[in-house]
Design a protein around this motif. Structure first.
Motif, PDB file in Angstrom:
ATOM      1  N   GLY A 188       0.774  -1.225   0.000  1.00 21.19           N
ATOM      2  CA  GLY A 188       0.000   0.000   0.000  1.00 21.19           C
ATOM      3  C   GLY A 188       0.808   1.277   0.000  1.00 21.19           C
ATOM      4  O   GLY A 188       0.223   2.362   0.182  1.00 21.19           O
ATOM      5  N   GLU A 189       2.112   1.233  -0.205  1.00 21.77           N
ATOM      6  CA  GLU A 189       2.922   2.451  -0.259  1.00 21.77           C
ATOM      7  C   GLU A 189       2.468   3.296  -1.444  1.00 21.77           C
ATOM      8  O   GLU A 189       2.419   2.830  -2.576  1.00 21.77           O
ATOM      9  CB  GLU A 189       4.399   2.105  -0.394  1.00 21.77           C
ATOM     10  N   THR A 190       2.127   4.553  -1.168  1.00 18.78           N
ATOM     11  CA  THR A 190       1.607   5.431  -2.208  1.00 18.78           C
ATOM     12  C   THR A 190       2.699   6.318  -2.774  1.00 18.78           C
ATOM     13  O   THR A 190       3.736   6.545  -2.144  1.00 18.78           O
ATOM     14  CB  THR A 190       0.467   6.300  -1.659  1.00 18.78           C
ATOM     15  N   GLY A 191       2.422   6.833  -3.953  1.00 20.01           N
ATOM     16  CA  GLY A 191       3.359   7.724  -4.638  1.00 20.01           C
ATOM     17  C   GLY A 191       2.774   8.171  -5.947  1.00 20.01           C
ATOM     18  O   GLY A 191       1.551   8.187  -6.141  1.00 20.01           O
ATOM     19  N   THR A 192       3.632   8.538  -6.865  1.00 22.62           N
ATOM     20  CA  THR A 192       3.212   8.975  -8.186  1.00 22.62           C
ATOM     21  C   THR A 192       3.964   8.190  -9.247  1.00 22.62           C
ATOM     22  O   THR A 192       5.110   7.781  -9.035  1.00 22.62           O
ATOM     23  CB  THR A 192       3.475  10.478  -8.388  1.00 22.62           C
ATOM     24  N   VAL A 193       3.306   7.999 -10.380  1.00 28.38           N
ATOM     25  CA  VAL A 193       3.929   7.329 -11.505  1.00 28.38           C
ATOM     26  C   VAL A 193       3.888   8.283 -12.692  1.00 28.38           C
ATOM     27  O   VAL A 193       2.885   8.961 -12.920  1.00 28.38           O
ATOM     28  CB  VAL A 193       3.223   5.999 -11.825  1.00 28.38           C
ATOM     29  N   ILE A 194       4.977   8.358 -13.428  1.00 24.61           N
ATOM     30  CA  ILE A 194       5.080   9.261 -14.565  1.00 24.61           C
ATOM     31  C   ILE A 194       5.625   8.490 -15.766  1.00 24.61           C
ATOM     32  O   ILE A 194       6.318   7.482 -15.615  1.00 24.61           O
ATOM     33  CB  ILE A 194       5.989  10.475 -14.262  1.00 24.61           C
ATOM     34  N   GLY A 195       5.280   8.972 -16.954  1.00 24.94           N
ATOM     35  CA  GLY A 195       5.767   8.343 -18.171  1.00 24.94           C
ATOM     36  C   GLY A 195       7.103   8.920 -18.617  1.00 24.94           C
ATOM     37  O   GLY A 195       7.435  10.060 -18.294  1.00 24.94           O
ATOM     38  N   ARG A 196       7.811   8.126 -19.391  1.00 28.61           N
ATOM     39  CA  ARG A 196       9.116   8.566 -19.901  1.00 28.61           C
ATOM     40  C   ARG A 196       9.326   8.141 -21.349  1.00 28.61           C
ATOM     41  O   ARG A 196      10.421   7.781 -21.759  1.00 28.61           O
ATOM     42  CB  ARG A 196      10.250   8.014 -19.023  1.00 28.61           C
ATOM     43  N   GLY A 197       8.240   8.195 -22.134  1.00 25.19           N
ATOM     44  CA  GLY A 197       8.378   7.867 -23.545  1.00 25.19           C
ATOM     45  C   GLY A 197       8.697   6.401 -23.761  1.00 25.19           C
ATOM     46  O   GLY A 197       8.020   5.514 -23.255  1.00 25.19           O
ATOM     47  N   GLY A 198       9.756   6.152 -24.505  1.00 27.31           N
ATOM     48  CA  GLY A 198      10.155   4.781 -24.780  1.00 27.31           C
ATOM     49  C   GLY A 198      10.851   4.096 -23.639  1.00 27.31           C
ATOM     50  O   GLY A 198      11.043   2.876 -23.673  1.00 27.31           O
ATOM     51  N   ASP A 199      11.245   4.821 -22.595  1.00 25.23           N
ATOM     52  CA  ASP A 199      11.888   4.233 -21.427  1.00 25.23           C
ATOM     53  C   ASP A 199      10.839   3.715 -20.450  1.00 25.23           C
ATOM     54  O   ASP A 199       9.668   4.089 -20.529  1.00 25.23           O
ATOM     55  CB  ASP A 199      12.782   5.266 -20.730  1.00 25.23           C
ATOM     56  N   PRO A 200      11.243   2.848 -19.500  1.00 24.79           N
ATOM     57  CA  PRO A 200      10.274   2.372 -18.506  1.00 24.79           C
ATOM     58  C   PRO A 200       9.678   3.527 -17.712  1.00 24.79           C
ATOM     59  O   PRO A 200      10.304   4.570 -17.519  1.00 24.79           O
ATOM     60  CB  PRO A 200      11.113   1.445 -17.611  1.00 24.79           C
ATOM     61  N   MET A 201       8.447   3.342 -17.253  1.00 21.15           N
ATOM     62  CA  MET A 201       7.797   4.350 -16.434  1.00 21.15           C
ATOM     63  C   MET A 201       8.508   4.457 -15.082  1.00 21.15           C
ATOM     64  O   MET A 201       9.267   3.572 -14.686  1.00 21.15           O
ATOM     65  CB  MET A 201       6.321   3.999 -16.247  1.00 21.15           C
ATOM     66  N   LEU A 202       8.234   5.561 -14.368  1.00 19.42           N
ATOM     67  CA  LEU A 202       8.922   5.837 -13.113  1.00 19.42           C
ATOM     68  C   LEU A 202       7.899   5.962 -11.989  1.00 19.42           C
ATOM     69  O   LEU A 202       6.936   6.728 -12.102  1.00 19.42           O
ATOM     70  CB  LEU A 202       9.740   7.123 -13.225  1.00 19.42           C
ATOM     71  N   PHE A 203       8.127   5.203 -10.923  1.00 20.53           N
ATOM     72  CA  PHE A 203       7.285   5.280  -9.728  1.00 20.53           C
ATOM     73  C   PHE A 203       8.113   5.866  -8.596  1.00 20.53           C
ATOM     74  O   PHE A 203       9.188   5.370  -8.286  1.00 20.53           O
ATOM     75  CB  PHE A 203       6.765   3.891  -9.349  1.00 20.53           C
ATOM     76  N   GLN A 204       7.606   6.929  -7.993  1.00 21.93           N
ATOM     77  CA  GLN A 204       8.294   7.604  -6.894  1.00 21.93           C
ATOM     78  C   GLN A 204       7.409   7.557  -5.655  1.00 21.93           C
ATOM     79  O   GLN A 204       6.457   8.327  -5.525  1.00 21.93           O
ATOM     80  CB  GLN A 204       8.624   9.052  -7.265  1.00 21.93           C
ATOM     81  N   PRO A 205       7.686   6.643  -4.724  1.00 23.23           N
ATOM     82  CA  PRO A 205       6.875   6.572  -3.509  1.00 23.23           C
ATOM     83  C   PRO A 205       7.140   7.772  -2.604  1.00 23.23           C
ATOM     84  O   PRO A 205       8.234   8.342  -2.608  1.00 23.23           O
ATOM     85  CB  PRO A 205       7.327   5.258  -2.862  1.00 23.23           C
ATOM     86  N   PHE A 206       6.135   8.159  -1.833  1.00 19.30           N
ATOM     87  CA  PHE A 206       6.294   9.284  -0.912  1.00 19.30           C
ATOM     88  C   PHE A 206       7.286   8.955   0.206  1.00 19.30           C
ATOM     89  O   PHE A 206       7.973   9.838   0.713  1.00 19.30           O
ATOM     90  CB  PHE A 206       4.934   9.670  -0.320  1.00 19.30           C
ATOM     91  N   ASP A 207       7.344   7.695   0.580  1.00 23.84           N
ATOM     92  CA  ASP A 207       8.302   7.258   1.589  1.00 23.84           C
ATOM     93  C   ASP A 207       9.547   6.742   0.891  1.00 23.84           C
ATOM     94  O   ASP A 207       9.506   5.703   0.222  1.00 23.84           O
ATOM     95  CB  ASP A 207       7.683   6.163   2.457  1.00 23.84           C
ATOM     96  N   PRO A 208      10.677   7.441   1.004  1.00 26.35           N
ATOM     97  CA  PRO A 208      11.879   6.975   0.308  1.00 26.35           C
ATOM     98  C   PRO A 208      12.420   5.657   0.845  1.00 26.35           C
ATOM     99  O   PRO A 208      13.253   5.028   0.198  1.00 26.35           O
ATOM    100  CB  PRO A 208      12.879   8.123   0.527  1.00 26.35           C
TER     101      PRO A 208
END
Length: 333
Positions: A188-208
């Motif tokens: 259940g760790e929350t965060g944000t996911v963003i796209g990066r075109g042809g590269d893999p997507m990026l997930f950044q959890p709020f808790d490092p």
């Protein structure tokens, strides 16, 4: 006229002669003169006949071979046309099977998430090469609005960024301008996911310091007044980076959706989050709440009571007179 009569007469003579020869040959038996004549002619003509057969046979065989060649070529063309037709039918059947499988996956996604959605078909790619978008064949006439999520049978596809009456443009989840709230499916760790075109997507959890491992699943996270419903699959963790100086953990996500083969999608039209009613406790008849601090109205009421009844605090004004009499007695003493 005369020539016709001669021809008729000659024909009649030949027919009669043939009948006579047949009759004589039949009656004379095997040793008759005609039989000997026939044997002699056969002996004389047999070598000539064999030579002619030897000479003509290659020509006949060649002519037959040519005829067989044309016949085989025609049959070959017919068979090729039949094979092409069968291959086309096979491709059509395979395409129908693939489409049915995609539609079944869409139905499973809608039933699994419990959302209301509109089915759509991808009809074109984005108008420019600077963004990752597709065009679908539904619009405002179908209840589609801007910022509505778009999914398919594998997971999150993107969101609507432009709507017309019968068409809409969808920003794909791998576009660098795309972002969505997400969470770790297991802990259940929350965060944000963003796209990066042809590269893999990026997930950044709020808790490092979130516990995330390779292969873990990342899904969308829902919040009040948000655009995305919760629980839609996004992808699996491909790699976990190091915590940067800004206390940000970068987790690379391999999306479940194959963005090079998107044909059928669902546009989620229902509200992503349903606001729950406030939780209320039933009153306890034996519970007496403690008195709270007096209100301003209560304070004003108390002051009015004091002015109306000066002896309300237990003193009636005689205490002052008694004190003065006691002081006089002490002085006389």
């Amino acid at each position: 006229m005369f020539q016709r009569r001669r021809a008729r007469a000659l024909l009649v003579v030949l027919v009669l002669l043939s009948l006579v020869l047949v009759t004589v040959d039949f009656r004379s038996g095997d040793d008759g003169p005609l039989d000997r004549l026939r044997g002699g002619l056969t002996a004389v003509l047999r070598p000539i006949q064999d030579g002619l057969v030897t000479l003509v046979r290659p020509v006949g065989d060649a002519a037959g071979s040519v005829a067989d060649l044309f016949r085989a070529r025609s049959e070959n063309e017919r068979l090729r046309a039949q094979v092409d037709e069968l291959r086309e039918r096979r491709r059509s059947v395979a395409d129908v099977e693939r489409e049915n499988e995609e539609l079944r996956e869409l139905l499973g996604m809608r039933e699994g998430t419990g959302v209301e959605a509109v089915a759509a078909r991808v009809v074109a790619l984005g108008p420019t090469g600077f963004e990752w978008t597709v065009v679908i064949d539904v619009g405002t006439d179908d209840g589609v609005e801007r910022d509505m999520p778009v999914v398919n049978g594998d997971g999150l596809v993107g969101r609507v960024i432009q709507v017309e009456r019968n068409a809409a443009r969808v920003l794909l989840a791998i576009d660098p301008n795309f972002g969505a709230p997400a969470r770790h499916a297991a802990n259940g760790e929350t965060g944000t996911v963003i796209g990066r075109g042809g590269d893999p997507m990026l997930f950044q959890p709020f808790d490092p310091e979130a516990q995330i491992e390779v292969g873990d699943e990342i899904v969308t996270s829902a919040y009040q007044s948000g655009a995305f419903p919760g629980g839609i699959p996004i992808g699996s963790v491909a790699s976990v980076g190091e915590v940067t100086a800004g206390l940000v953990l970068d987790v690379q996500i391999q999306p479940f959706v194959d963005f090079t083969r998107i044909h059928h999608v669902l546009v989620v039209t229902s509200e992503p989050v349903v606001e729950l009613p406030p939780f209320e406790l039933s009153p306890d008849p034996e519970f007496t709440p403690p008195p709270g601090p007096p209100t301003a109205e209560q304070d004003e009421g108390d002051e009015d009571d004091d002015e109306a009844d000066p002896d309300a605090d237990g003193s009636d004004g005689s205490d002052g007179d008694d004190a003065e009499a006691q002081a006089d007695d002490e002085d006389g003493t």
